[in-house]
Design a protein around this motif. Structure first.
Motif, mmCIF file in Angstrom:
data_model
loop_
_atom_site.group_PDB
_atom_site.id
_atom_site.type_symbol
_atom_site.label_atom_id
_atom_site.label_comp_id
_atom_site.label_asym_id
_atom_site.label_seq_id
_atom_site.Cartn_x
_atom_site.Cartn_y
_atom_site.Cartn_z
ATOM 1 N N GLY A 119 0.804 -1.222 0.000
ATOM 2 C CA GLY A 119 0.000 0.000 0.000
ATOM 3 C C GLY A 119 0.833 1.266 0.000
ATOM 4 O O GLY A 119 0.643 2.136 -0.861
ATOM 5 N N ARG A 139 -5.904 8.203 -7.414
ATOM 6 C CA ARG A 139 -6.411 6.872 -7.060
ATOM 7 C C ARG A 139 -7.455 6.429 -8.082
ATOM 8 O O ARG A 139 -7.590 5.242 -8.355
ATOM 9 N N SER A 190 -11.972 3.881 -4.249
ATOM 10 C CA SER A 190 -12.029 3.597 -2.806
ATOM 11 C C SER A 190 -11.215 2.356 -2.463
ATOM 12 O O SER A 190 -10.570 2.308 -1.408
ATOM 13 N N LEU A 191 -11.205 1.348 -3.346
ATOM 14 C CA LEU A 191 -10.376 0.163 -3.108
ATOM 15 C C LEU A 191 -8.897 0.546 -3.139
ATOM 16 O O LEU A 191 -8.121 0.119 -2.273
ATOM 17 N N GLY A 210 -7.666 3.412 -2.424
ATOM 18 C CA GLY A 210 -7.419 4.153 -1.189
ATOM 19 C C GLY A 210 -7.228 3.229 0.001
ATOM 20 O O GLY A 210 -6.327 3.433 0.825
ATOM 21 N N LYS A 211 -8.050 2.194 0.095
ATOM 22 C CA LYS A 211 -7.918 1.234 1.197
ATOM 23 C C LYS A 211 -6.589 0.488 1.119
ATOM 24 O O LYS A 211 -5.933 0.258 2.135
ATOM 25 N N ARG A 229 -3.792 2.903 2.115
ATOM 26 C CA ARG A 229 -3.781 3.158 3.562
ATOM 27 C C ARG A 229 -3.419 1.913 4.366
ATOM 28 O O ARG A 229 -3.173 1.999 5.566
ATOM 29 N N THR A 267 -5.479 -0.651 4.892
ATOM 30 C CA THR A 267 -6.638 -1.255 5.550
ATOM 31 C C THR A 267 -7.207 -2.413 4.744
ATOM 32 O O THR A 267 -8.077 -3.138 5.224
ATOM 33 N N ARG A 268 -6.711 -2.578 3.526
ATOM 34 C CA ARG A 268 -7.140 -3.691 2.675
ATOM 35 C C ARG A 268 -5.913 -4.232 1.965
ATOM 36 O O ARG A 268 -5.100 -3.479 1.433
#
Length: 171
Positions: A7, A21, A33-34, A36-37, A40, A42-43
């Motif tokens: 990430g 993104r 959004s994916l 971004g996750k 970050r 978080t995914r």
């Protein structure tokens, strides 16, 4: 980079390229959004997402981060707290390779595991660790040179594999 650092490597690639993104999402056929996750942390990125991003950005840091994530860290980590100027990396790589040569002169690798003493085992372990350090340095040297002189990271490895196949080292 350490395990789980794809990430941040992706975020760095986006920053260097000026891509958003949203654009990265188009590259991997996902929404922003994916991305971004993933950026970050978080995914976790899937292997197809990693591959698409690596192929698009053709970046050594991204490749090392993906390899570290996929192998559980059994790959050269991206060094993010060192001077990565091409000359500094070259000098450090030479130093690391010299240390491998010195350790290889002391390690009794002609003996089997059953024949070595504890002291000799330590010498072999030293050779192993110096070799891993040299691999890390060499990998960074390749990545830095590719980036600095606009060589393709992926193309370099593709050419290397072709040479290995031509020499019949690979099937």
């Amino acid at each position: 980079m350490a395990i789980g650092q794809f990430g941040p490597a992706l975020e760095q690639a986006l920053k260097l390229s000026g891509d958003t993104r949203e654009k990265a999402g188009l590259i991997v056929h996902a929404d922003a959004s994916l991305i971004g996750k993933i950026a970050r942390g978080t995914r976790k990125a899937s292997k197809p997402v990693m591959r698409a991003v690596i192929e698009h950005y053709d970046d050594g840091q991204l490749s090392l981060a993906a390899a570290a994530d996929v192998t559980g860290g059994a790959f050269a980590p991206w060094l993010d707290n060192v001077d990565l100027h091409r000359a500094s990396v070259l000098f450090k790589t030479i130093e690391e390779m010299q240390e491998v040569l010195e350790a290889s002169g002391q390690a009794p690798i002609s003996k089997t595991n059953e024949q070595i003493t504890d002291a000799e085992r330590h010498q072999i372990k030293q050779l192993l660790m110096e070799s891993v350090e040299a691999i890390t340095a060499l990998t960074h040297l390749v990545a830095v040179i590719c980036k600095e002189y606009s060589f393709s990271w992926l193309g370099t490895w593709k050419e290397h594999r072709a040479e290995l196949k031509a020499k019949k080292y690979l099937k």
